[in-house]
Design a protein around this motif. Structure first.
Motif, PDB file in Angstrom:
ATOM      1  N   TYR A 386       0.843  -1.201   0.000  1.00 31.61           N
ATOM      2  CA  TYR A 386       0.000   0.000   0.000  1.00 31.61           C
ATOM      3  C   TYR A 386       0.876   1.249   0.000  1.00 31.61           C
ATOM      4  CZ  TYR A 386      -3.142   3.589   1.951  1.00 31.61           C
ATOM      5  OH  TYR A 386      -3.867   4.734   2.191  1.00 31.61           O
ATOM      6  N   ASP A 387       0.520   2.215  -0.840  1.00 32.25           N
ATOM      7  CA  ASP A 387       1.291   3.452  -0.936  1.00 32.25           C
ATOM      8  C   ASP A 387       0.424   4.619  -0.476  1.00 32.25           C
ATOM      9  OD1 ASP A 387       2.747   5.710  -1.614  1.00 32.25           O
ATOM     10  OD2 ASP A 387       3.384   4.934  -3.559  1.00 32.25           O
ATOM     11  N   PRO A 388       0.739   5.244   0.662  1.00 33.73           N
ATOM     12  CA  PRO A 388      -0.077   6.358   1.163  1.00 33.73           C
ATOM     13  C   PRO A 388      -0.034   7.584   0.262  1.00 33.73           C
ATOM     14  CG  PRO A 388       1.923   6.130   2.472  1.00 33.73           C
ATOM     15  CD  PRO A 388       1.856   4.924   1.576  1.00 33.73           C
ATOM     16  N   ARG A 389       0.946   7.648  -0.637  1.00 32.28           N
ATOM     17  CA  ARG A 389       1.017   8.754  -1.594  1.00 32.28           C
ATOM     18  C   ARG A 389       0.322   8.425  -2.900  1.00 32.28           C
ATOM     19  NH1 ARG A 389       1.115  13.269  -0.333  1.00 32.28           N
ATOM     20  NH2 ARG A 389       2.516  14.103  -1.926  1.00 32.28           N
ATOM     21  N   GLY A 390      -0.300   7.263  -2.969  1.00 32.70           N
ATOM     22  CA  GLY A 390      -1.059   6.869  -4.153  1.00 32.70           C
ATOM     23  C   GLY A 390      -0.423   5.701  -4.862  1.00 32.70           C
ATOM     24  N   GLY A 391       0.748   5.965  -5.482  1.00 27.96           N
ATOM     25  CA  GLY A 391       1.458   4.877  -6.151  1.00 27.96           C
ATOM     26  C   GLY A 391       0.654   4.223  -7.260  1.00 27.96           C
ATOM     27  N   TYR A 392      -0.134   5.040  -7.966  1.00 26.84           N
ATOM     28  CA  TYR A 392      -0.987   4.551  -9.049  1.00 26.84           C
ATOM     29  C   TYR A 392      -2.026   3.586  -8.477  1.00 26.84           C
ATOM     30  CZ  TYR A 392      -1.680   4.780 -14.105  1.00 26.84           C
ATOM     31  OH  TYR A 392      -2.182   5.050 -15.338  1.00 26.84           O
ATOM     32  N   TRP A 393      -1.947   2.297  -8.761  1.00 31.45           N
ATOM     33  CA  TRP A 393      -2.979   1.368  -8.269  1.00 31.45           C
ATOM     34  C   TRP A 393      -2.562   0.664  -6.978  1.00 31.45           C
ATOM     35  CZ3 TRP A 393      -7.845   1.350  -9.969  1.00 31.45           C
ATOM     36  CH2 TRP A 393      -8.094   1.994 -11.173  1.00 31.45           C
ATOM     37  N   ARG A 394      -1.570   1.223  -6.272  1.00 30.77           N
ATOM     38  CA  ARG A 394      -1.201   0.663  -4.968  1.00 30.77           C
ATOM     39  C   ARG A 394      -1.920   1.360  -3.811  1.00 30.77           C
ATOM     40  NH1 ARG A 394       2.801  -2.902  -4.565  1.00 30.77           N
ATOM     41  NH2 ARG A 394       4.052  -3.356  -6.415  1.00 30.77           N
ATOM     42  N   GLY A 395      -2.702   2.361  -4.121  1.00 28.84           N
ATOM     43  CA  GLY A 395      -3.404   3.039  -3.033  1.00 28.84           C
ATOM     44  C   GLY A 395      -4.180   4.264  -3.462  1.00 28.84           C
ATOM     45  N   SER A 396      -4.023   4.696  -4.698  1.00 30.76           N
ATOM     46  CA  SER A 396      -4.663   5.932  -5.142  1.00 30.76           C
ATOM     47  C   SER A 396      -6.184   5.854  -5.057  1.00 30.76           C
ATOM     48  CB  SER A 396      -4.246   6.246  -6.582  1.00 30.76           C
ATOM     49  OG  SER A 396      -2.873   6.522  -6.672  1.00 30.76           O
ATOM     50  N   VAL A 397      -6.769   7.035  -5.036  1.00 32.64           N
ATOM     51  CA  VAL A 397      -8.222   7.183  -5.106  1.00 32.64           C
ATOM     52  C   VAL A 397      -8.560   7.617  -6.522  1.00 32.64           C
ATOM     53  CG1 VAL A 397     -10.210   8.446  -4.213  1.00 32.64           C
ATOM     54  CG2 VAL A 397      -8.336   7.814  -2.666  1.00 32.64           C
ATOM     55  N   TRP A 398      -9.474   6.890  -7.142  1.00 30.21           N
ATOM     56  CA  TRP A 398      -9.830   7.127  -8.548  1.00 30.21           C
ATOM     57  C   TRP A 398     -11.333   7.376  -8.660  1.00 30.21           C
ATOM     58  CZ3 TRP A 398      -6.023   6.113 -12.522  1.00 30.21           C
ATOM     59  CH2 TRP A 398      -4.828   5.565 -12.053  1.00 30.21           C
ATOM     60  N   ALA A 399     -11.720   8.305  -9.519  1.00 30.96           N
ATOM     61  CA  ALA A 399     -13.143   8.585  -9.741  1.00 30.96           C
ATOM     62  C   ALA A 399     -13.916   7.367 -10.235  1.00 30.96           C
ATOM     63  CB  ALA A 399     -13.295   9.747 -10.720  1.00 30.96           C
ATOM     64  N   PRO A 400     -13.383   6.563 -11.167  1.00 32.74           N
ATOM     65  CA  PRO A 400     -14.174   5.418 -11.645  1.00 32.74           C
ATOM     66  C   PRO A 400     -14.473   4.389 -10.569  1.00 32.74           C
ATOM     67  CG  PRO A 400     -11.963   5.384 -12.590  1.00 32.74           C
ATOM     68  CD  PRO A 400     -12.139   6.719 -11.951  1.00 32.74           C
ATOM     69  N   THR A 401     -13.467   4.034  -9.783  1.00 31.54           N
ATOM     70  CA  THR A 401     -13.717   3.019  -8.756  1.00 31.54           C
ATOM     71  C   THR A 401     -14.607   3.576  -7.649  1.00 31.54           C
ATOM     72  OG1 THR A 401     -11.537   3.572  -7.847  1.00 31.54           O
ATOM     73  CG2 THR A 401     -11.703   1.588  -9.191  1.00 31.54           C
ATOM     74  N   ASN A 402     -14.469   4.859  -7.328  1.00 31.01           N
ATOM     75  CA  ASN A 402     -15.380   5.459  -6.361  1.00 31.01           C
ATOM     76  C   ASN A 402     -16.820   5.426  -6.858  1.00 31.01           C
ATOM     77  OD1 ASN A 402     -13.632   6.001  -4.294  1.00 31.01           O
ATOM     78  ND2 ASN A 402     -13.643   8.219  -4.535  1.00 31.01           N
ATOM     79  N   THR A 403     -17.002   5.677  -8.141  1.00 32.57           N
ATOM     80  CA  THR A 403     -18.352   5.667  -8.707  1.00 32.57           C
ATOM     81  C   THR A 403     -18.954   4.268  -8.637  1.00 32.57           C
ATOM     82  OG1 THR A 403     -17.793   7.503 -10.164  1.00 32.57           O
ATOM     83  CG2 THR A 403     -19.701   6.163 -10.785  1.00 32.57           C
ATOM     84  N   MET A 404     -18.142   3.264  -8.912  1.00 33.67           N
ATOM     85  CA  MET A 404     -18.603   1.878  -8.770  1.00 33.67           C
ATOM     86  C   MET A 404     -19.035   1.592  -7.333  1.00 33.67           C
ATOM     87  SD  MET A 404     -17.139  -1.099  -7.311  1.00 33.67           S
ATOM     88  CE  MET A 404     -15.357  -0.974  -7.513  1.00 33.67           C
ATOM     89  N   VAL A 405     -18.232   2.008  -6.364  1.00 33.09           N
ATOM     90  CA  VAL A 405     -18.563   1.783  -4.956  1.00 33.09           C
ATOM     91  C   VAL A 405     -19.854   2.502  -4.592  1.00 33.09           C
ATOM     92  CG1 VAL A 405     -17.832   2.278  -2.592  1.00 33.09           C
ATOM     93  CG2 VAL A 405     -16.190   1.345  -4.228  1.00 33.09           C
ATOM     94  N   ILE A 406     -19.990   3.735  -5.011  1.00 31.83           N
ATOM     95  CA  ILE A 406     -21.165   4.546  -4.662  1.00 31.83           C
ATOM     96  C   ILE A 406     -22.439   3.937  -5.239  1.00 31.83           C
ATOM     97  CG2 ILE A 406     -22.264   6.768  -5.174  1.00 31.83           C
ATOM     98  CD1 ILE A 406     -19.355   7.955  -4.851  1.00 31.83           C
ATOM     99  N   ARG A 407     -22.411   3.569  -6.500  1.00 34.59           N
ATOM    100  CA  ARG A 407     -23.604   2.964  -7.112  1.00 34.59           C
ATOM    101  C   ARG A 407     -23.912   1.609  -6.469  1.00 34.59           C
ATOM    102  NH1 ARG A 407     -25.210   7.311  -8.611  1.00 34.59           N
ATOM    103  NH2 ARG A 407     -25.312   8.009 -10.785  1.00 34.59           N
ATOM    104  N   GLY A 408     -22.891   0.878  -6.102  1.00 31.89           N
ATOM    105  CA  GLY A 408     -23.116  -0.399  -5.429  1.00 31.89           C
ATOM    106  C   GLY A 408     -23.768  -0.214  -4.073  1.00 31.89           C
ATOM    107  N   LEU A 409     -23.309   0.751  -3.304  1.00 35.24           N
ATOM    108  CA  LEU A 409     -23.917   1.033  -1.999  1.00 35.24           C
ATOM    109  C   LEU A 409     -25.376   1.435  -2.156  1.00 35.24           C
ATOM    110  CD1 LEU A 409     -20.988   3.005  -0.322  1.00 35.24           C
ATOM    111  CD2 LEU A 409     -21.882   0.782   0.416  1.00 35.24           C
ATOM    112  N   GLU A 410     -25.660   2.220  -3.163  1.00 31.45           N
ATOM    113  CA  GLU A 410     -27.051   2.638  -3.398  1.00 31.45           C
ATOM    114  C   GLU A 410     -27.946   1.448  -3.710  1.00 31.45           C
ATOM    115  OE1 GLU A 410     -26.093   7.155  -5.071  1.00 31.45           O
ATOM    116  OE2 GLU A 410     -26.333   5.488  -6.473  1.00 31.45           O
ATOM    117  N   ASN A 411     -27.393   0.441  -4.367  1.00 38.28           N
ATOM    118  CA  ASN A 411     -28.166  -0.775  -4.650  1.00 38.28           C
ATOM    119  C   ASN A 411     -28.702  -1.416  -3.383  1.00 38.28           C
ATOM    120  OD1 ASN A 411     -27.870  -0.719  -7.405  1.00 38.28           O
ATOM    121  ND2 ASN A 411     -26.371  -2.369  -7.516  1.00 38.28           N
TER     122      ASN A 411
END
Length: 554
Positions: A386-411
């Motif tokens: 895990y990279d606390p500075r992001g490290g691309y896909w080692r820890g970063s926050v991304w709009a697409p994956t957040n959107t997937m999580v948000i829509r899933g929670l709404e389900n």
């Protein structure tokens, strides 16, 4: 003397797009940002001028990335591009469409997917990456020698090569991974066959536009794509194989394997196809085409059975009840132990039970794993690598994956948590915009800055937060064209908020909520066509049928 063509040349001559009924370029002229601005939705948020500044900056950047296809490319529609490099990407484009839906008549959002459907192969495969100017497949991802399924990425991708020790299943071929014989090899490598989420994007668009004709256009290409991935990627476990699945350097990759994301996405695709087919059945019945309606009904029955079977397999092999989490599965059939955001595709796909969803929601609230300063990192913070500075896909926050999580929670009815995550992402994106005057490809999870990201002006999918999250979650406006209903969820203490020129389902509305000092709001709304408006505040809910101008207190 007859010239002998190379395998690459033969590949470029293959017939394409036979399932998509748009065969040549057709579109309206592109608008510049200056031309479009007076037609785009105009959010109102008196207390947060920084929201509005970032919102308009996001649209400005997005309009720089619009393209009319070259004649050479064979693309059939204008499109918006991720501006990542000189290629167009299926994954990126899907998520870009989601904020473009808010301005559907004024920007080529969902139509951008046309250029992937028109490049579909006869077996249903759709490439996830193509060269923007030529329309040709990104060559490293092409299986031009028609070998069994394999991954170029894990064999040759230089500094991103992930394995410390030899892994024959990846270093040689992927087909042994399947544990079954596939008679006809794919046209593409495994790198080019992932994330079957276009049908999800089409349904997100349909909810906003109500465009049944578009669903008719895209149903068969998505059905054929489903069949292709089922043929090429399903293994003997009944799960789906993947290699890096657009999560390039994530710690999970060394164990793949059967991916929890691709497996859940196949359930999602099946259920999306079912939902589209149900809409099309109603449309067929209304015009007296009972024969086609019966075909759709038969396809629904088959898809429901397959989705149910795959859901059972995912829950049996990928769910760990002791941990309360979904994990990828290795070639041996054993679960991996790496917690990543891929598990939350189970919520979007409806794979998780109510009890499993509750446990996943708990992880999203856990500060030691996914509830970081900036939510939601793609890798749990307690994982090695895990990279606390992001490290691309080692820890970063991304709009697409957040959107997937948000829509899933709404389900699953976790609307408050979904909004909390959306507003966290919006607020952090806006703060970094204020500090750097740009919008980044991704963000670090443990600080409110740009971390070690290097791509600026990324709109691109990063337009999701300042545009979609602002209107849908901060202001609280969300339209549903299927029921001709607009829902406005107000929150006490927001001050004066609203949106002029809110467009959905062919209608344009102006909405304004002004606090009255006693906890109530005065609502002023106008619509150029009949609409049902449902306004919610605390435990109060008011419903009005709107045509023209109207005002009321809630």
């Amino acid at each position: 003397m007859e010239m002998k063509l190379s395998n690459i040349e033969k590949h470029h001559l293959l017939p394409r797009g036979m399932y998509f009924n748009k065969k040549s370029y057709e579109d309206v002229p592109l608008l510049s940002f200056e031309e479009a601005r007076s037609s785009l939705p105009k959010p109102i948020y008196e207390q947060r001028p920084d929201y509005l500044e970032c919102y308009w900056k996001a649209w400005e950047i997005a309009y720089r990335n619009l393209h009319v296809p070259t004649e050479e490319s064979g693309f059939v529609s204008n499109f918006i591009d991720a501006a990542f490099n000189q290629d167009v990407f299926l994954w990126d484009t899907v998520f870009i469409t989601m904020f473009c839906n808010l301005a559907n008549p004024y920007i080529p959002g969902i139509r951008s997917l046309d250029n992937f459907y028109c490049k579909q192969f006869d077996d249903g495969e759709i490439p996830r990456e193509m060269v923007r100017e030529t329309g040709k497949d990104f060559l490293p991802w092409v299986n031009y020698d028609r070998m069994p399924l394999h991954s170029y990425f894990h064999n040759h991708y230089g500094h991103r090569k992930l394995f410390q020790t030899a892994k024959p299943a990846f270093e040689e071929m992927f087909q042994p991974n399947l544990g079954r014989t596939v008679g006809v090899p794919p046209y593409l490598t495994l790198d080019n066959l992932n994330h079957p989420i276009m049908a999800w994007a089409e349904l997100e668009s349909f909810k906003h536009t109500g465009d049944v004709a578009r669903l008719e256009l895209v149903y068969e290409p998505n059905l054929r794509y489903y069949d292709a991935l089922k043929y090429h990627l399903q293994n003997h476990f009944g799960l789906y194989v993947t290699d890096w699945a657009s999560m390039d350097n994530n710690p999970r990759n060394r164990y793949l394997g059967s991916g929890v994301d691709i497996s859940c996405e196949m359930v999602l695709l099946a259920r999306n196809l079912i939902d589209i087919a149900k809409v099309l059945i109603d449309h067929c019945v209304s015009r007296g085409d009972n024969e086609q309606a019966a075909i759709y009904a038969s396809q629904i029955e088959e898809l429901e059975e397959e989705a149910s079977q795959l859901t059972e397999t995912i829950n049996r092999m990928m769910w760990n009840d002791e941990v309360g989490f979904y994990f990828d599965v290795q070639d041996s059939g054993e679960q991996t132990s790496v917690k990543t955001i891929a598990a939350f595709w189970s919520l979007l796909a409806g794979v998780a039970t109510k009890e499993q969803a509750e446990k996943l929601a708990h992880w999203l609230n856990d500060p030691a794993t996914f509830n970081r300063v900036h939510r939601v990192p793609v890798c749990a913070a307690d994982e090695e690598g895990y990279d606390p500075r992001g490290g691309y896909w080692r820890g970063s926050v991304w709009a697409p994956t957040n959107t997937m999580v948000i829509r899933g929670l709404e389900n699953y009815g976790y609307d408050d948590l979904a909004r909390e995550i959306a507003l966290n992402h919006l607020n952090n994106v806006v703060q970094v915009f204020k500090d750097t005057d740009t919008i980044w490809e991704n963000y670090p999870p443990d600080s409110i800055d740009s971390g070690n990201a290097d791509k600026t002006d990324f709109v691109g999918w990063s337009g999701i937060a300042p545009i979609l999250y602002l209107i849908e979650h901060a202001i609280g406006i969300k339209g549903d064209a299927r029921s001709n209903e607009l829902i406005w969820q107000l929150t006490p203490g927001q001050g004066t908020i609203g949106c002029d020129r809110y467009w959905f389902a062919g209608k344009t509305l102006n909405l304004l909520a002004t606090p009255q000092g006693d906890g109530s709001y005065r609502i002023v709304v106008s619509s150029d066509a009949p609409i049902t408006l449902k306004v919610k505040l605390d435990n109060n809910e008011v419903v009005h049928e709107i045509m023209g101008s109207f005002e009321f207190i809630i």
